[in-house]
Design an enzyme around this catalytic site. Structure first.
Site, PDB file in Angstrom:
ATOM      1  N   GLY A 164      -7.435  -5.648   3.473  1.00  0.00           N
ATOM      2  CA  GLY A 164      -8.844  -5.452   3.656  1.00  0.00           C
ATOM      3  C   GLY A 164      -9.194  -4.425   2.471  1.00  0.00           C
ATOM      4  N   ALA A 199      -3.672   0.282  -2.308  1.00  0.00           N
ATOM      5  CA  ALA A 199      -2.511  -0.286  -1.262  1.00  0.00           C
ATOM      6  C   ALA A 199      -2.291   0.744   0.000  1.00  0.00           C
ATOM      7  CB  ALA A 199      -1.254  -0.561  -2.047  1.00  0.00           C
ATOM      8  N   ARG A 247      -5.059  -1.863   2.484  1.00  0.00           N
ATOM      9  CA  ARG A 247      -5.876  -1.786   1.580  1.00  0.00           C
ATOM     10  C   ARG A 247      -5.676  -2.736   0.377  1.00  0.00           C
ATOM     11  NH1 ARG A 247      -8.491   2.382  -2.938  1.00  0.00           N
ATOM     12  NH2 ARG A 247     -10.323   1.231  -3.300  1.00  0.00           N
ATOM     13  N   HIS A 248      -6.400  -3.433  -0.373  1.00  0.00           N
ATOM     14  CA  HIS A 248      -5.967  -4.335  -1.512  1.00  0.00           C
ATOM     15  C   HIS A 248      -5.301  -3.436  -2.488  1.00  0.00           C
ATOM     16  CE1 HIS A 248      -9.111  -2.774  -3.723  1.00  0.00           C
ATOM     17  NE2 HIS A 248     -10.044  -2.877  -2.790  1.00  0.00           N
ATOM     18  N   GLY A 249      -4.831  -3.951  -3.594  1.00  0.00           N
ATOM     19  CA  GLY A 249      -3.805  -3.296  -4.631  1.00  0.00           C
ATOM     20  C   GLY A 249      -4.995  -2.812  -5.607  1.00  0.00           C
TER      21      GLY A 249
END
Length: 420
Positions: free
Chosen positions: A324, A367, A70-72
């Protein structure tokens, strides 16, 4: 049950007064380090308990890893910013309370946090899998980077790459990445999901029921009392906005925000349980999980390719890094059977949900990462799954790193008819 956790939230230990007491209820707005204890005192520290990562068999070598991340930490969405602005205006202009903590609310806003989540994660994964995530493999183009087109994901994968380049002290131009929304934003591409869930108000009726429940009304009235505004002024959306502000200021600024004073543990449980992640991304509707089949097939295609190539002594793609969203990870986990409660989560079984295993705070904080590690062992290929760098058993399989054929057999109904 599949999906139980062997670690606890640091927030419950009162290690640091800067951590809100309700930090382990922030859902998808939570910090990664809240559930990785070794990061608490030193964000750059790498999990040194490598014994957890051993597949439990002799003569095993890691030959491939796919990381779906996952994005930060991100800014609030446009929708949440509008809610926050309405709440901020209410507090600034209408409240009669003059307590110091409330004055703090009137003067604080959000500031930017960097992309350190992914820089640090890159260092951690490179340390855990040094033979795969290596400078040599990077230069040989054996590490592939794929991302969603959203800026927060592109920035995250670039930060991940920066983390690797800094670790290896590489100064030349870094690696490129490929944008692939068909994989990383499959939920936008699945017409049935868009029609039956995304654009269908009745799909989230349990969420609407809970917003009108006695539990939510109690939180609304308590918040109105604390702010000294009429009860009618505090809606479920404004309760959610205040809860998000508490979580955002902690995630972005590492601050125990004054907004957090509005909520105790019970209030936080209400705020966490009324959101729609379970109903929109989890087990509530069959299409939620099935929408991730494209990503699921891509994952096993990569594993199959590595399994085939190792017969000839060389795997062409040693590492796949895919970035993603929470909406990317949750349906895939549901498709594979992780974190499934025996009883569906509904508006009228709130009291039963304290023991639920579908908890987004622990599953998909910022994240969050799903790691699929393929090993070549003396008795055959084995596959290990890690969630947020912590090993998890596959559903209905007791071995921590089962034979790859066993995993494929478990998911045979989801996989195309093919043989290794």
């Amino acid at each position: 049950q599949v999906g139980s956790f062997s670690y606890c939230s640091v927030a419950n230990d009162n290690v640091n007064s800067n951590i809100p007491a309700i930090a382990n209820h922030f859902g998808t707005k939570g910090r990664y380090e809240e559930f990785s204890r070794y990061l608490f005192n030193d964000i750059l520290l790498v999990n040194n308990n490598k014994s957890l990562l051993k597949p439990g068999c002799s003569n095993c070598t890691a030959i491939h890893v796919t990381a779906i991340i996952r994005h930060g930490t991100r800014y609030p969405s446009t929708k949440n910013i509008k809610r926050i602005q309405r709440l901020y205006d209410l507090v600034l202009n209408e409240t009669m309370n003059t307590d110091k903590w409330l004055n703090d609310i009137k003067t604080k806003w959000l500031v930017e946090k960097g992309r350190d989540d992914h820089r640090h994660l890159a260092v951690s994964l490179a340390t855990l899998f040094p033979s795969l995530i290596s400078e040599e493999n990077l230069r040989a183009h054996r590490i592939r980077f794929i991302t969603s087109s959203k800026h927060r994901c592109v920035d995250s994968i670039r930060a991940f790459q920066e983390g690797l380049l800094n670790l290896w002290k590489v100064t030349e131009v870094g690696p490129c990445h490929k944008i692939n929304d068909e994989l990383m934003r499959f939920f936008d591409q699945c017409q049935k999901f868009v029609e039956d869930v995304e654009n269908n108000q009745t799909a989230l009726e349990e969420v609407h029921f809970f917003k009108a429940s006695a539990e939510m009304k109690r939180v609304q009235m308590k918040m109105a009392d604390q702010l000294q505004v009429p009860y009618i002024r505090i809606t479920p959306d404004l309760v959610e906005a205040a809860f998000f502000l508490c979580s955002y200021e902690f995630a972005i600024k590492s601050l125990n925000s004054a907004w957090c004073n509005l909520f105790d543990e019970t209030d936080a449980q209400v705020c966490t349980k009324h959101h729609g992640r379970y109903w929109k991304r989890g087990y509530s509707h069959d299409i939620n999980r099935k929408s991730s089949c494209t990503l699921f097939h891509d994952l096993f295609n990569r594993l199959d390719q590595a399994a085939h190539e190792i017969r000839f002594g060389h795997v062409s793609e040693a590492v796949t890094i895919q970035v993603g969203h929470a909406e990317t990870l949750l349906p895939l986990l549901a498709l594979m059977g992780f974190f499934r409660d025996e009883t569906a989560l509904t508006a009228d079984n709130f009291d039963m949900q304290n023991v639920r295993i579908f908890r987004t705070s622990r599953i998909v904080p910022y994240a969050a990462n799903l790691l699929f590690v393929l090993y070549d062992c003396s008795e055959g290929l084995r596959l290990q799954f890690l969630l947020n760098e912590t090993p998890q058993n596959f559903p209905d399989i007791k071995h921590q790193a089962p034979l790859y054929d066993t995993v494929r057999e478990t998911y045979r109904e989801l996989l195309p008819n093919s043989e290794l």
